[in-house]
Write a protein that holds these residues in place. Structure first.
Motif, short mmCIF file in Angstrom:
data_model
loop_
_atom_site.label_atom_id
_atom_site.label_comp_id
_atom_site.label_asym_id
_atom_site.label_seq_id
_atom_site.Cartn_x
_atom_site.Cartn_y
_atom_site.Cartn_z
N GLU A 17 11.30 27.02 -102.85
CA GLU A 17 11.72 28.30 -103.41
C GLU A 17 11.39 28.38 -104.90
O GLU A 17 10.94 29.42 -105.40
CB GLU A 17 13.22 28.52 -103.18
CG GLU A 17 13.70 29.90 -103.53
CD GLU A 17 13.14 30.99 -102.61
OE1 GLU A 17 13.18 32.16 -103.03
OE2 GLU A 17 12.66 30.69 -101.52
N LEU B 286 20.81 30.40 -103.29
CA LEU B 286 20.65 29.73 -102.00
C LEU B 286 21.97 29.19 -101.47
O LEU B 286 22.27 29.30 -100.27
CB LEU B 286 19.63 28.59 -102.12
CG LEU B 286 18.19 29.01 -102.42
CD1 LEU B 286 17.32 27.79 -102.71
CD2 LEU B 286 17.62 29.83 -101.29
N GLU C 181 13.67 22.68 -99.44
CA GLU C 181 13.83 24.13 -99.50
C GLU C 181 14.00 24.60 -100.94
O GLU C 181 13.41 25.62 -101.34
CB GLU C 181 15.04 24.57 -98.66
CG GLU C 181 15.27 26.06 -98.65
CD GLU C 181 16.51 26.48 -97.89
OE1 GLU C 181 16.74 27.70 -97.79
OE2 GLU C 181 17.25 25.60 -97.38
N ARG D 160 7.63 28.90 -105.23
CA ARG D 160 7.25 30.27 -104.90
C ARG D 160 7.62 31.24 -106.00
O ARG D 160 6.81 32.04 -106.44
CB ARG D 160 7.93 30.69 -103.59
CG ARG D 160 7.48 32.05 -103.07
CD ARG D 160 8.21 32.44 -101.80
NE ARG D 160 9.62 32.69 -102.01
CZ ARG D 160 10.12 33.82 -102.51
NH1 ARG D 160 9.33 34.79 -102.88
NH2 ARG D 160 11.42 33.98 -102.64
N ARG D 161 8.85 31.15 -106.50
CA ARG D 161 9.30 32.11 -107.52
C ARG D 161 8.70 31.86 -108.90
O ARG D 161 8.43 32.80 -109.63
CB ARG D 161 10.82 32.08 -107.63
CG ARG D 161 11.51 32.65 -106.41
CD ARG D 161 12.94 32.93 -106.71
NE ARG D 161 13.71 33.16 -105.51
CZ ARG D 161 15.00 33.43 -105.52
NH1 ARG D 161 15.66 33.48 -106.65
NH2 ARG D 161 15.64 33.62 -104.39
#
Length: 98
Positions: free
Chosen positions: A59, A31, A55, A62-63
């Motif tokens: 992330e 990122l 953020e 999600r991952r």
């Protein structure tokens, strides 16, 4: 088990959170590099690249396919371990690291 933990569960929770350190730092690197490229293309100083905590946590969630709560716990733990620097609502690597 270390004497700082009152129960076995506290130890396991901490161990579970710390198991995400290396992949979380890899995500942060990706990122930060993305933001550095964006700053560089616009002619700004790429050393100012930082990621919002939100953020970063989104992330990771999600991952890793974990809850937002756990992702925020990982981010907070990284900050407390002095592996990343937190300022305002942003995070980035400590100076001289990465």
């Amino acid at each position: 088990m270390n004497s700082q933990f009152r129960t076995q569960q506290e130890y396991k929770d901490t161990q579970s959170i710390q198991s995400f350190y290396e992949p979380a730092l890899e995500i942060l690197t990706q990122l930060i590099n993305r933001n550095k490229d964006n700053l560089r293309s616009k002619g700004y100083d790429e050393n100012n690249a930082a990621i919002t905590k939100e953020e970063f946590a989104q992330e990771m969630a999600r991952r890793f396919r974990v809850t937002q709560w756990l992702a925020h716990q990982v981010a907070t733990s990284l900050i407390n371990a002095n592996l990343i620097k937190s300022f305002g609502g942003y995070v980035k690597f400590e100076e001289g690291e990465q």
